[in-house]
Design a protein around this motif. Sequence first.
Motif, PDB file in Angstrom:
ATOM      1  N   GLY A 187       6.024  37.301  47.345  1.00 41.99           N
ATOM      2  CA  GLY A 187       5.624  37.748  46.023  1.00 41.99           C
ATOM      3  C   GLY A 187       5.297  36.610  45.073  1.00 41.99           C
ATOM      4  N   GLN A 188       4.737  35.527  45.596  1.00 33.65           N
ATOM      5  CA  GLN A 188       4.392  34.373  44.776  1.00 33.65           C
ATOM      6  C   GLN A 188       2.875  34.224  44.682  1.00 33.65           C
ATOM      7  OE1 GLN A 188       7.411  31.692  47.063  1.00 33.65           O
ATOM      8  NE2 GLN A 188       7.009  30.650  45.116  1.00 33.65           N
ATOM      9  N   PRO A 189       2.393  33.544  43.623  1.00 27.93           N
ATOM     10  CA  PRO A 189       0.950  33.283  43.524  1.00 27.93           C
ATOM     11  C   PRO A 189       0.492  32.394  44.677  1.00 27.93           C
ATOM     12  CG  PRO A 189       2.055  32.890  41.417  1.00 27.93           C
ATOM     13  CD  PRO A 189       3.136  33.061  42.441  1.00 27.93           C
ATOM     14  N   LEU A 190      -0.755  32.596  45.115  1.00 29.84           N
ATOM     15  CA  LEU A 190      -1.358  31.750  46.136  1.00 29.84           C
ATOM     16  C   LEU A 190      -2.346  30.827  45.429  1.00 29.84           C
ATOM     17  CD1 LEU A 190      -1.985  30.940  49.069  1.00 29.84           C
ATOM     18  CD2 LEU A 190      -3.636  32.813  49.150  1.00 29.84           C
ATOM     19  N   LEU A 191      -2.106  29.517  45.511  1.00 26.41           N
ATOM     20  CA  LEU A 191      -2.972  28.518  44.893  1.00 26.41           C
ATOM     21  C   LEU A 191      -3.865  27.906  45.966  1.00 26.41           C
ATOM     22  CD1 LEU A 191      -3.892  26.606  42.610  1.00 26.41           C
ATOM     23  CD2 LEU A 191      -1.921  25.148  43.181  1.00 26.41           C
ATOM     24  N   LEU A 192      -5.192  28.014  45.767  1.00 26.77           N
ATOM     25  CA  LEU A 192      -6.153  27.514  46.739  1.00 26.77           C
ATOM     26  C   LEU A 192      -6.945  26.348  46.152  1.00 26.77           C
ATOM     27  CD1 LEU A 192      -7.619  30.895  48.071  1.00 26.77           C
ATOM     28  CD2 LEU A 192      -5.782  29.513  49.070  1.00 26.77           C
ATOM     29  N   ALA A 213      -8.708  24.352  32.571  1.00 24.64           N
ATOM     30  CA  ALA A 213      -7.947  24.642  31.356  1.00 24.64           C
ATOM     31  C   ALA A 213      -7.224  23.394  30.849  1.00 24.64           C
ATOM     32  CB  ALA A 213      -6.946  25.756  31.632  1.00 24.64           C
ATOM     33  N   PRO A 214      -6.840  23.388  29.577  1.00 26.89           N
ATOM     34  CA  PRO A 214      -5.996  22.304  29.066  1.00 26.89           C
ATOM     35  C   PRO A 214      -4.694  22.221  29.863  1.00 26.89           C
ATOM     36  CG  PRO A 214      -6.834  23.655  27.268  1.00 26.89           C
ATOM     37  CD  PRO A 214      -7.173  24.375  28.539  1.00 26.89           C
ATOM     38  N   ARG A 215      -4.078  21.046  29.882  1.00 30.84           N
ATOM     39  CA  ARG A 215      -2.882  20.849  30.697  1.00 30.84           C
ATOM     40  C   ARG A 215      -1.753  21.797  30.306  1.00 30.84           C
ATOM     41  NH1 ARG A 215      -0.817  17.584  34.420  1.00 30.84           N
ATOM     42  NH2 ARG A 215       1.418  17.187  34.431  1.00 30.84           N
ATOM     43  N   ASP A 216      -1.668  22.164  29.039  1.00 28.25           N
ATOM     44  CA  ASP A 216      -0.597  23.064  28.596  1.00 28.25           C
ATOM     45  C   ASP A 216      -0.736  24.469  29.162  1.00 28.25           C
ATOM     46  OD1 ASP A 216       0.612  21.088  27.150  1.00 28.25           O
ATOM     47  OD2 ASP A 216      -0.240  21.690  25.213  1.00 28.25           O
ATOM     48  N   PHE A 217      -1.938  24.834  29.605  1.00 27.79           N
ATOM     49  CA  PHE A 217      -2.178  26.205  30.080  1.00 27.79           C
ATOM     50  C   PHE A 217      -1.226  26.592  31.227  1.00 27.79           C
ATOM     51  CE2 PHE A 217      -4.378  29.275  32.803  1.00 27.79           C
ATOM     52  CZ  PHE A 217      -4.754  30.257  31.896  1.00 27.79           C
ATOM     53  N   PRO A 218      -1.194  25.852  32.351  1.00 24.89           N
ATOM     54  CA  PRO A 218      -0.259  26.248  33.416  1.00 24.89           C
ATOM     55  C   PRO A 218       1.199  26.109  33.008  1.00 24.89           C
ATOM     56  CG  PRO A 218      -1.350  24.180  33.965  1.00 24.89           C
ATOM     57  CD  PRO A 218      -2.044  24.725  32.770  1.00 24.89           C
ATOM     58  N   PHE A 268       4.593  24.017  37.867  1.00 28.34           N
ATOM     59  CA  PHE A 268       3.667  25.100  38.206  1.00 28.34           C
ATOM     60  C   PHE A 268       3.491  25.186  39.723  1.00 28.34           C
ATOM     61  CE2 PHE A 268      -0.647  26.620  39.081  1.00 28.34           C
ATOM     62  CZ  PHE A 268      -0.650  27.820  38.386  1.00 28.34           C
ATOM     63  N   LEU A 269       3.325  24.043  40.372  1.00 29.36           N
ATOM     64  CA  LEU A 269       3.137  24.021  41.824  1.00 29.36           C
ATOM     65  C   LEU A 269       4.352  24.606  42.548  1.00 29.36           C
ATOM     66  CD1 LEU A 269       1.517  20.487  42.250  1.00 29.36           C
ATOM     67  CD2 LEU A 269       0.364  22.699  42.352  1.00 29.36           C
ATOM     68  N   TYR A 301      -2.475  26.229  49.579  1.00 30.96           N
ATOM     69  CA  TYR A 301      -3.301  25.940  50.761  1.00 30.96           C
ATOM     70  C   TYR A 301      -4.592  25.262  50.323  1.00 30.96           C
ATOM     71  CZ  TYR A 301      -5.692  26.354  55.211  1.00 30.96           C
ATOM     72  OH  TYR A 301      -6.346  26.057  56.379  1.00 30.96           O
ATOM     73  N   ASP A 302      -4.936  24.204  51.021  1.00 32.78           N
ATOM     74  CA  ASP A 302      -6.194  23.501  50.794  1.00 32.78           C
ATOM     75  C   ASP A 302      -7.178  23.929  51.884  1.00 32.78           C
ATOM     76  OD1 ASP A 302      -7.756  21.283  49.428  1.00 32.78           O
ATOM     77  OD2 ASP A 302      -7.782  20.571  51.500  1.00 32.78           O
TER      78      ASP A 302
END
Length: 337
Positions: free
Chosen positions: A52-57, A165-170, A216-217, A223-224
């Motif tokens: 149930g976690q976000p997937l960062l690509l 996005a600006p760094r503060d966004f995440p 955030f990470l 996955y790359d």
Amino acid sequence: MNFPFYIGDGTRKRYESPAKLSVSARSQLLKPEYYTADQGLKDACNVALLLGQPLLLTGEPGTGKTQFAYSVAWELGFDPPLKFETKSTSAARDLFYTYDALKRFQDAQSGTVSASFSDYITYQALGLAILRTRNPAEVEQILPSNFPHSGKARSVILIDEIDKAPRDFPNDLLNELEHMYFRIPEFGNKIIEADPALQPILIITSNTEKDLPDAFLRRCIYYDIPFPKHERLAEIIANRLGLHTGSSNPFLQDALNLFYRLRAPQSGLRKKPATAELLGWLLALQTLAGNTANPLTKLDVILPTLSSLVKTAEDQEKAKKLVEQWMLEHKKIIQIG
């Protein structure tokens, strides 16, 4: 060929009625059912779904990061993703909702202000997804009068190019992404939480133009997407364009050979062509060459289509020379063969 190509030589008569253009063949390539993921991407997606976690690509532009979200939504039977296109001015709140304070002020001045404060709120991708996990009766007080809520449902969310996005966004999203909720200060800081049984599926893409915060990470599955090698790329093309003859198809093999020549460091191209551009180029070649089995045997067909593959003036000059050299080598190979 009945396609109404532009001639532009000053002699053609104007069409009596607007020319009829066929549906773009390229648009068909974007259908989610044609998407093919590599094993690593499948595994990362399934881990994200399980936990149930976000997937960062991450990955080169054109490697299919954005289209993957549509493939997941299609295969799992959900509506197309609710997409948030990140801008350099994006704030964390924008992912959930926007409030039109100016419109409310103008309506107040003119005496037409709505009795419902919620009519000045527009819910955005993740805000919509969270609201849709709740029964309409639970959230009706904060819904605009024209809000369509047909019942509880799970959604797929795509946050595209978060690195813009600006760094503060995440950093400003850490708790909200982990616990799937958001606040509306304009409604007395009301908190809306997602029903855990219908937690949205969140897919985030990044072109790694800037580093994302460690905190955030830690909250994401990562996955790359690697740029596909020859065999994998041939599989993608065959699936999208119907060239299912594999290694026995001279057009497909010549196209890949030339494509990788253009991508090679020795080519000197500043912007390497990507998979999406390759597919568009192959479609253009097929159309312009008519019934020719292998359009890549004709230099006068290849050169006019390079604009779909090479995107800067400097690179186009280099690419033309590379294509001409490749054609000379190709003819020698045919003669020897």
